[in-house]
Design a protein around this motif. Structure first.
Motif, PDB file in Angstrom:
ATOM      1  N   ALA A 188     -97.248  70.839 -34.718  1.00  0.00           N
ATOM      2  CA  ALA A 188     -97.642  70.176 -33.536  1.00  0.00           C
ATOM      3  C   ALA A 188     -99.409  70.386 -33.682  1.00  0.00           C
ATOM      4  O   ALA A 188    -100.058  69.748 -33.377  1.00  0.00           O
ATOM      5  N   ILE A 189     -99.538  71.478 -34.360  1.00  0.00           N
ATOM      6  CA  ILE A 189    -101.004  71.721 -34.371  1.00  0.00           C
ATOM      7  C   ILE A 189    -101.752  70.711 -35.492  1.00  0.00           C
ATOM      8  O   ILE A 189    -102.816  70.392 -35.287  1.00  0.00           O
ATOM      9  N   GLU A 208    -100.615  67.789 -36.278  1.00  0.00           N
ATOM     10  CA  GLU A 208    -100.359  66.594 -35.772  1.00  0.00           C
ATOM     11  C   GLU A 208    -101.608  66.207 -34.869  1.00  0.00           C
ATOM     12  O   GLU A 208    -102.313  65.195 -35.099  1.00  0.00           O
ATOM     13  N   ARG A 209    -101.904  67.352 -34.096  1.00  0.00           N
ATOM     14  CA  ARG A 209    -103.038  67.051 -33.078  1.00  0.00           C
ATOM     15  C   ARG A 209    -104.363  66.893 -33.781  1.00  0.00           C
ATOM     16  O   ARG A 209    -105.098  65.919 -33.434  1.00  0.00           O
ATOM     17  N   ARG A 210    -104.575  67.653 -34.705  1.00  0.00           N
ATOM     18  CA  ARG A 210    -105.830  67.650 -35.476  1.00  0.00           C
ATOM     19  C   ARG A 210    -106.010  66.452 -36.275  1.00  0.00           C
ATOM     20  O   ARG A 210    -107.015  65.990 -36.619  1.00  0.00           O
ATOM     21  N   ARG A 235    -104.567  63.511 -36.115  1.00  0.00           N
ATOM     22  CA  ARG A 235    -105.046  62.488 -34.984  1.00  0.00           C
ATOM     23  C   ARG A 235    -106.454  62.408 -34.515  1.00  0.00           C
ATOM     24  O   ARG A 235    -107.032  61.237 -34.309  1.00  0.00           O
ATOM     25  N   GLU A 236    -107.069  63.542 -34.174  1.00  0.00           N
ATOM     26  CA  GLU A 236    -108.378  63.322 -33.863  1.00  0.00           C
ATOM     27  C   GLU A 236    -109.131  63.190 -35.206  1.00  0.00           C
ATOM     28  O   GLU A 236    -110.303  62.509 -34.955  1.00  0.00           O
ATOM     29  N   PRO A 283    -106.757  58.397 -35.876  1.00  0.00           N
ATOM     30  CA  PRO A 283    -105.913  58.068 -34.997  1.00  0.00           C
ATOM     31  C   PRO A 283    -104.816  57.113 -35.509  1.00  0.00           C
ATOM     32  O   PRO A 283    -104.633  56.162 -34.957  1.00  0.00           O
TER      33      PRO A 283
END
Length: 265
Positions: A46-47, A49-51, A53-54, A57
């Protein structure tokens, strides 16, 4: 390249390494028969993936997300660019308290791996590769030397768990021509670097989940080795279940010779 390496190391430090040899019973789950996952896998993914995408994207195809929704892997074929993430490669080792595990990511464009990252927390080692720009270990260029001498001197690994019994018997019998056959280290993120650094001369994998093999295959090929299907087709990351069989070797001649020996040609 540097920012993705930082993302993997940060996620590892935040949620993976603190649980190494400290997992509670409720933090280990079975996601499929014979397949386990930990809270560290899920939180790290989860961590990451989020970073990622930032940073760029595009869709993220993560091992744990695909386990919950297999359709997510179709992005490998339908999207022009995709992140692949394996939050804890070698989960069984991680659970057992063995240090052979890694945190991995790769970037796939138009079906081809163009960048790869392998973070080995236990040794604080980062392997990276970029298509056309080489393979690196903690900033030092890696070049794989050709396999030495004859096959009787080579050291390899057969990952035969997913083979049919008759296939396994035949391959293992043919493998007697090599100097040494090891069972491997149960983590692609450790085995591929082992081959690049000379501890192995070849590896035969059967099941080839994309998050396991996209990073290491690029590392090997950028260092001068070969990663190809048994028909000689260069490796490309495929959705789970699309293709099986992948032979990785130190150099083109060793790849050809290893394939011929294993297949009894």
């Amino acid at each position: 390249m540097d920012r993705v390496a930082e993302i993997l190391a940060e996620a590892s430090a935040e949620v993976v390494e603190p649980r190494f040899r400290a997992l509670a019973a409720g933090e280990i789950m079975e996601k499929a028969p014979g397949e386990v996952v930990t809270v560290a896998d899920r939180e790290a993914e989860a961590i990451i993936e989020r970073r990622l995408r930032e940073l760029l994207p595009v869709p993220v195809v993560g091992e744990e997300a695909v386990s919950a929704d297999p359709g997510l892997a179709r992005a490998l074929h339908s999207e022009p660019a995709v992140w692949l993430v394996d939050p804890v490669d070698g989960t069984s080792n991680f659970i057992a308290g063995r240090p052979d595990y890694a945190v991995m990511a790769s970037l796939v464009r138009s079906g081809r791996t163009v960048a790869a990252w392998i973070w080995q927390p236990s040794t604080a080692t980062c392997f990276t590769a970029e298509l056309g720009s080489g393979a690196w270990r903690n900033g030092h260029r890696l070049t794989r030397s050709p396999a030495a001498g004859e096959p009787a001197k080579w050291r390899g690994s057969l990952k035969s768990r997913f083979l049919e019994p008759e296939q396994r018997r035949r391959l293992e019998a043919n493998a007697a021509a090599f100097g040494e056959i090891t069972p491997g280290r149960n983590a692609a993120g450790v085995e591929y670097p082992d081959l690049v650094e000379g501890a192995l001369d070849f590896i035969l994998y059967w099941r080839t989940l994309p998050w396991d093999h996209a990073p290491g295959s690029l590392l090997v090929t950028e260092a001068g080795g070969v990663a190809a299907r048994l028909d000689g087709t260069p490796y490309r990351p495929e959705a789970p279940g699309c293709e099986d069989g992948l032979l990785v070797a130190a150099d083109p001649a060793a790849w050809e010779r290893t394939r011929d020996i294993l297949l009894g040609r």
